[in-house]
Each structure stands twice: as C-alpha cells, then as structure tokens.
Design a protein around this motif. Sequence first.
Motif, mmCIF file in Angstrom:
data_model
loop_
_atom_site.group_PDB
_atom_site.id
_atom_site.type_symbol
_atom_site.label_atom_id
_atom_site.label_comp_id
_atom_site.label_asym_id
_atom_site.label_seq_id
_atom_site.Cartn_x
_atom_site.Cartn_y
_atom_site.Cartn_z
ATOM 1 N N GLY A 177 0.815 -1.202 0.000
ATOM 2 C CA GLY A 177 0.000 0.000 0.000
ATOM 3 C C GLY A 177 0.848 1.251 0.000
ATOM 4 N N TYR A 178 0.297 2.352 0.554
ATOM 5 C CA TYR A 178 1.027 3.612 0.628
ATOM 6 C C TYR A 178 2.216 3.456 1.569
ATOM 7 C CZ TYR A 178 -3.463 5.219 -1.222
ATOM 8 O OH TYR A 178 -4.602 5.366 -1.962
ATOM 9 N N THR A 186 2.437 8.362 5.501
ATOM 10 C CA THR A 186 2.514 7.664 4.222
ATOM 11 C C THR A 186 2.113 8.658 3.134
ATOM 12 O OG1 THR A 186 0.231 6.910 4.404
ATOM 13 C CG2 THR A 186 1.935 5.446 5.252
ATOM 14 N N TYR A 222 -3.118 7.327 3.291
ATOM 15 C CA TYR A 222 -4.291 6.633 3.821
ATOM 16 C C TYR A 222 -5.372 7.591 4.316
ATOM 17 C CZ TYR A 222 -1.907 2.131 3.558
ATOM 18 O OH TYR A 222 -1.285 1.000 3.099
#
Length: 507
Positions: free
Chosen positions: A209-210, A233, A255
Amino acid sequence: MANIFSSIFIFLFYVLTLVNALEQQQQPINSTTTATCNFTACNSQRLSCSSNVDCDCFSLTSNPNIGICASTICSCASVVRCNVDNVTCSIEGTICVNSTRCGQPICYPLALANKQICPPKIVTTTTLHTTTAAHVTSTTKSTTKDATTTEKATTKPTTTVHFVNTTNQSSTAARWFYTGNMTNAREYHTASLLSNGKVLVSGGFGYTGYLHSAELYDPSSGTWTTTGNMNNTRQFHTASVLSNGKVLVTGGFGYTGALNSTELYDPSTGTWTTTSNMNNARYYHTASILSNGKILVTGGYNNGSYFKSTELYDPSTGIWTATGNMNKERTFHTASVLSNGQVLVTGGGRGGFNGALNSTELYDPSTGTWTTTGNMTNAREYHTASVLSNGKVLVTGGIDNNGNVLKSAELYNPSAGTWTTTGNMTDARYIHTASVLSNGKILVTGGTANGYLSSTELYDPSTGTWAATGNMNKERTFHTASVLLNGKVLVTGGNGNTGIINSAELY
C-alpha cells in the motif's frame, strides 16, 4: 572511501598551491603511473574507465580525444580554473582538463589520477590473426649449389588484452547496468540527490500500500540502506533539497487522503521532523527551489478541485505563505527555474485527455505575480521540462487533448518568450523522465505509450536531434531518474510489465 578521497584531494591541492604559483607549460603525463583513457570512446559508448566506480574520464584541454581517469569525489570549490589559455596550469603537478560538472576547465592534481586510485578496467577479446600463404625464396650463392627455401605462414588464435583507453570497443556496448535493489518495490515516489552524493528515496506506493519508508543509495558501494520513516505515508508528493542540506517533502496522497503536511529529512541524523502545514492539501503539484532559497509550490489536485493557488515555504522560519495565483488551474504540469530566477510553468490541465493546456506562464519572485507567456505548439500534460545549459527549456512528450501520446518536443526561449519546435523523439511517451547530463545532452527514459517502455534516447541541443541509446533492463513508468555526482544516471523503481519494481539501474 569517498570522504577519504575528498580529504586527500583538498590537502594535496593546497599543498601544491603553496609549492609553486608560477605559470608552467602543460604537465607531461607519466603513463606508467597515471591512469589515462580514450575520452572519445568512453563518452560516446558510456564506458567506465576504471573498476573504481568513483572514477571517470576527464578530457585534456590540449587534446580532447584523450584524458586522465581520475576520481570524481571532489568539490568544484576545491579546484582552480586553468590559465586563460585553457591549456596550462600555474600549479605544479596538475594538468588542465575539461569539467562539465564544474562548468570550466580545471587544474587537476595528477597524484589523484593514479592507477592505484583508478585502476584501468580491461576487457579480454580473442583476435584471429590470419596471413595468406606466401612463398619466401632466398638465393645464396655458393660454390656448390643454389639453395631455395619455401615457407608457409600459419593461422592461429591469440588472446589480446585491450585497455578501455583504446578505440577497439564494441559500438553496442551495454549502457545500462543493474545496481543494488531497493528494500521496497515502489512507484509514485521521489528521489533526491543529497550533498554527500547519496540518493534519498521516499514514499510512494508498494505491494503493501502507501509507503512512509525511505532508503539511501550509496554510489560508492552500489547498495541501499533503510533510513528513518516519514511521519506520513504519501505518494504523488514532492521532495526538494534545501540549501542547508535537508530535504523538504510536501503534500501527496496517503491513507488519510490528500495531505497538507510537510516534513524535513536531516541527513546527519537520518530522521524526519514535521514542519508547518501548507495552506492547501494537494497532490500532483510541483515544488521549485528559488534562487532566494524559498520553495514555491504550484497547482495540484484535491477531492475534485484543481488548483491555481501557489504558496511559498521559508526554510529560515518554517512557515508557508500564500503568493499569487496562476492564471490557470493545473495538475500534471511542469515548473522550471530559469537562469533569471523566474519560474516557467507549462501545460498540465485537469487530469483528463480533454483538459490538456498549451498555455505557459511565468512567476516573478520579486513581485509574487504570474504573467502569461507564449503558448506551446502542442497542448500537453504528463510531459517533462528541462532547463538546458543555454538557458532554453526543452519540453518533451506527454498526452494531448485527444488522448494522443506525443513524440514531439519544443523549446522555450526566455529572452523572446516564444516556443519553437525541435526534433521529434524516436518514441512517443508520457510519464517518463528527462535528465540533463554533464555533457549538456538530455537523457529521456521509459514512460508508456501503447505499453510500458524500456527505451531511452538522447537529445543533442547543438543539433536539435534525438538518438536512441541503450534500453534499460526493465520497462518503467512512474519511476525516478537522478544524475549522480560522477555523471552517471540512477533510475529507481516504477511500474512495468512485471508490476511494481524494486530494482535500480545505472546509465
């Protein structure tokens, strides 16, 4: 090792300066101890002159075809210019060489172009020596007889060792080489060249993910090491190296959505600290380092809104202040700091194929205002812009209003405020990179068109033409490209046919 070389260089240089300040003729080269190189072969074929990655070929001003293979781990502030004739030096034990990084001919100590520091790289080839059969007849007068001898030559393979300072090199020599892999596969990240020569990669998007992770590339060892994590992030952010050596990261998307937060990386401690927030959360924006040391952020996107707003970060106070709005909302645009200190913003749009702009505008730091300047020939977004050594700006590729991927390129002349077309690239591409090399040429890498591209090409400002150069080992888009202090180009990560990439390679 790099720090040791740098310290030795500065020490020797000042000792030599005190020894003799009298003008002398060009220092002769002792080929027994001095590492020499064929500059024409090394430059045209991107060959390394030494097994030491911190060494490069510097051409002699007296004969640009040949040069010395010398350490690149030195500061331009630690050397002096050659004499006005651009051939001789006033410092004993130095030689006048061309230095594109320093922007002038410099006097380089021959002690640091030693074969022990820069051992010549060799390649071994097998050469077949062939001679045609020949009759050799010798006649000797004698009281007894005439003697006639016939001898037939033989053909056999022999092994020959060629140093890279010969011109007997393959024209298809590899230009791209893998170097160490990053710890994390990532795209939509940033890469920043630090004052110590290392490269800081931060954030992006990976298989988990990030990302808030960051890592450092060391050119002297070709390896990556993790460093402190960012506080947030983020992807689609910007990273700018400040005059104090710290790195300012701004905005992006994580996020929690679009970010207005910014933070600073300190290379001396390997840690990140938050600094004041921007006035607007944004991503797909630009950040430019102005001549006064402030950072100008322009445009971007957040939650359906496209921005024309811009703001300034002052490193001395850590505060953001709004400055004049652009005339157009822009995202996926470019921003270039011109030699006169103004900032040229080009193209971009509203993120769709029908929203690309051909308009460009200038920011004046002295007034904080924007004025329109000449329009580009083509509307484009997802393109690149590079400031050439002659002060002009080269724009390449991108996508137009109809969704066509462009191979066209054009030049902006700041003195006239106008655009002119120049030679087309070999491949149409967007979401690629463009790097200004130490020789003044522009290296374009990767991107995408009908698929991911591994192709790279060079633009020569002196001819206005493009020439294909070696392909990267991986197809890449949403990658980064950084010109290292030794003149090589480091490409990192991105996305390709195999997904998100953790590999890096050198040109």
